[in-house]
Scaffold this motif. Structure first.
Motif, short mmCIF file in Angstrom:
data_model
loop_
_atom_site.label_atom_id
_atom_site.label_comp_id
_atom_site.label_asym_id
_atom_site.label_seq_id
_atom_site.Cartn_x
_atom_site.Cartn_y
_atom_site.Cartn_z
N UNK A 94 -11.09 9.26 -9.20
CA UNK A 94 -10.04 8.25 -9.17
C UNK A 94 -9.86 7.66 -7.77
N UNK A 95 -9.90 8.51 -6.75
CA UNK A 95 -9.76 8.02 -5.38
C UNK A 95 -10.95 7.14 -5.00
N UNK A 100 -13.00 1.87 -3.73
CA UNK A 100 -14.12 0.94 -3.90
C UNK A 100 -13.61 -0.47 -4.19
N UNK A 101 -12.38 -0.58 -4.67
CA UNK A 101 -11.79 -1.91 -4.93
C UNK A 101 -11.38 -2.63 -3.65
N UNK A 106 -11.95 0.11 3.98
CA UNK A 106 -11.07 0.97 4.79
C UNK A 106 -9.81 1.26 3.98
N UNK A 107 -9.49 2.52 3.77
CA UNK A 107 -8.28 2.86 3.00
C UNK A 107 -7.02 2.33 3.68
N UNK A 108 -6.00 1.96 2.90
CA UNK A 108 -4.78 1.39 3.48
C UNK A 108 -4.12 2.25 4.57
#
Length: 156
Positions: A94-95, A100-101, A106-108
């Motif tokens: 899920x992560x 990937x979206x 880069x993660x928020x």
């Protein structure tokens, strides 16, 4: 005899512990021989490690983990471990799909930290040295950073 065993296992007083063991020995010497074959640290509070300050685990992490297991807590160890493995794999998937979206990859939370640090470092003057290499000039010191190797001489 059962009463003396549980009293010996729960007491922290050496005199009380020895008294209970004598009572067990007088009732059933075979039971005392059985207990003598087991290390005391495995069954008596008297011999437990004193560095452990809590004999009861009820913290938020444990409670959250137990609530995730729900009805699976009653399963066999192997079944429980298999359930936990699948639960972790599902969470990783899920992560991965969530990140990937993202357009830049880069993660928020990381992106937020980069923006905060970029505001803080505005006192530095940046000079482009070569491909992926920069030199930051501060008030008292100069730092070199290599974006390709992801290293910086400031140590952070």
């Amino acid at each position: 005899m059962r009463k003396f065993f549980w009293k010996a296992s729960k007491t922290g007083d050496k005199y009380e512990f020895n008294k209970c063991l004598q009572n067990i020995d007088s009732i059933n010497p075979h039971a005392m021989a059985y207990l003598a074959a087991i290390k005391t640290c495995h069954w008596s509070k008297l011999a437990f490690d004193n560095s452990i300050k809590c004999d009861h685990v009820t913290n938020n992490m444990t409670e959250a983990f137990n609530s995730m297991l729900k009805d699976f807590r009653a399963m066999t160890y192997l079944g429980l471990m298999e359930y936990i493995r699948r639960m972790v794999m599902n969470r990783f998937q899920l992560r991965k799909e969530d990140y990937s979206r993202l357009g830049n990859g880069i993660p928020p939370p990381v992106n937020k930290k980069i923006k905060e640090n970029s505001v803080k470092c505005r006192i530095l003057r940046t000079l482009h040295s070569s491909q992926g290499k920069y030199e930051m000039l501060g008030l008292n010191r100069a730092y070199t950073a290599d974006l390709n190797d992801k290293t910086c001489k400031c140590g952070q």
